[in-house]
Scaffold this motif. Sequence first.
Motif, PDB file in Angstrom:
ATOM      1  N   VAL A 226       4.323   1.207   1.959  1.00 53.91           N
ATOM      2  CA  VAL A 226       5.397   2.080   1.343  1.00 53.91           C
ATOM      3  C   VAL A 226       5.090   3.531   1.544  1.00 53.91           C
ATOM      4  O   VAL A 226       3.998   4.025   1.045  1.00 53.91           O
ATOM      5  N   GLY A 227       5.779   4.222   2.277  1.00 52.73           N
ATOM      6  CA  GLY A 227       5.444   5.620   2.383  1.00 52.73           C
ATOM      7  C   GLY A 227       6.273   6.441   1.791  1.00 52.73           C
ATOM      8  O   GLY A 227       7.480   6.265   1.191  1.00 52.73           O
ATOM      9  N   VAL A 228       5.743   7.706   1.176  1.00 53.88           N
ATOM     10  CA  VAL A 228       6.264   8.511   0.656  1.00 53.88           C
ATOM     11  C   VAL A 228       6.010  10.093   0.994  1.00 53.88           C
ATOM     12  O   VAL A 228       4.673  10.463   1.433  1.00 53.88           O
ATOM     13  N   HIS A 229       6.795  10.666   1.261  1.00 58.70           N
ATOM     14  CA  HIS A 229       6.675  11.975   2.094  1.00 58.70           C
ATOM     15  C   HIS A 229       6.869  12.960   0.951  1.00 58.70           C
ATOM     16  O   HIS A 229       7.497  13.036  -0.020  1.00 58.70           O
ATOM     17  N   VAL A 230       5.700  13.838   1.035  1.00 57.74           N
ATOM     18  CA  VAL A 230       5.351  14.778  -0.204  1.00 57.74           C
ATOM     19  C   VAL A 230       5.405  16.258   0.411  1.00 57.74           C
ATOM     20  O   VAL A 230       5.219  16.563   1.532  1.00 57.74           O
TER      21      VAL A 230
ATOM     22  N   ILE B 200       0.889  -1.157  -0.075  1.00 55.67           N
ATOM     23  CA  ILE B 200      -0.128  -0.020   0.078  1.00 55.67           C
ATOM     24  C   ILE B 200       0.900   1.355   0.001  1.00 55.67           C
ATOM     25  O   ILE B 200       1.730   1.257   0.769  1.00 55.67           O
ATOM     26  N   LEU B 201       0.645   2.124  -0.882  1.00 58.97           N
ATOM     27  CA  LEU B 201       1.564   3.225  -1.436  1.00 58.97           C
ATOM     28  C   LEU B 201       0.754   4.409  -0.395  1.00 58.97           C
ATOM     29  O   LEU B 201      -0.515   4.475  -0.577  1.00 58.97           O
ATOM     30  N   VAL B 202       1.378   5.122   0.500  1.00 53.22           N
ATOM     31  CA  VAL B 202       0.792   5.937   1.524  1.00 53.22           C
ATOM     32  C   VAL B 202       1.687   7.329   1.408  1.00 53.22           C
ATOM     33  O   VAL B 202       2.622   7.403   1.972  1.00 53.22           O
TER      34      VAL B 202
END
Length: 52
Positions: free
Chosen positions: A34-38, A5-7
């Motif tokens: 799976v974390g993505v910092h925006v 899960i992309l978050v």
Amino acid sequence: MYKRILVPVDGTERGAAALGSALGLAKLGGGTIVGVHVATGTRSTCGRGRHA
């Protein structure tokens, strides 16, 4: 259920809530997060500082 899960998170309360929901789904289905910092308002360094 879901394997990955992309978050995307951005430090807001809404992002934290999304992460919490994703963690719950991952636990139920044995998936991973799976974390993505925006970030916004930053300059790109692609192309040695030149902007396309």
